[in-house]
Design a protein around this motif. Structure first.
Motif, short mmCIF file in Angstrom:
data_model
loop_
_atom_site.label_atom_id
_atom_site.label_comp_id
_atom_site.label_asym_id
_atom_site.label_seq_id
_atom_site.Cartn_x
_atom_site.Cartn_y
_atom_site.Cartn_z
N SER A 282 -6.85 1.70 0.50
CA SER A 282 -5.80 0.97 0.93
C SER A 282 -5.20 1.54 2.46
N VAL B 196 -4.64 1.51 6.77
CA VAL B 196 -5.51 1.72 7.93
C VAL B 196 -5.24 3.13 8.45
N LYS B 197 -4.09 3.72 8.17
CA LYS B 197 -3.61 5.01 8.78
C LYS B 197 -4.73 5.85 7.94
N LEU C 276 -7.42 8.00 5.00
CA LEU C 276 -7.41 6.77 4.02
C LEU C 276 -6.90 7.12 2.76
#
Length: 100
Positions: free
Chosen positions: A15, A17-18, A21
């Motif tokens: 989950s 995008v930072k 991951l």
């Protein structure tokens, strides 16, 4: 990178995008992999930090993220290898901000 002291766990997806991951929907054990076409394999250190993430598709590694961390636990570097073998290296300061 030494992975022999790391815990290897398997997941259905990730989950956000930072980086790093976040792997989600952990599979209870490797026996569930035989019926899956795509899954993620994560290697975690003793502090539960993700060191290596691999996306496997039909048994082949399609995506690979290798992470290292600063002493304060924030992400220091992400080395990302795509399906074509192209490598992108991203570096971060101790506050987690991307460096040029």
């Amino acid at each position: 990178m030494e992975l022999e002291n790391c815990a290897c766990r398997y997941f259905i997806s990730y989950s956000g995008v930072k980086l790093p991951l976040k792997l989600v929907n952990e599979l209870p054990d490797a026996s569930h992999l035989e019926n899956r076409n795509t899954y993620f394999r994560g290697f975690f250190d003793g502090d539960e930090r993700l060191l290596l993430l691999e996306k496997l598709v039909y048994g082949d590694v399609e995506l690979r993220h290798q992470y290292s961390y600063h002493g304060n636990g924030t992400l220091s570097q992400a080395e990302i290898t795509d399906v074509d073998g192209e490598i992108t290296v991203l570096n971060f300061d101790e506050a987690g901000q991307a460096l040029d």
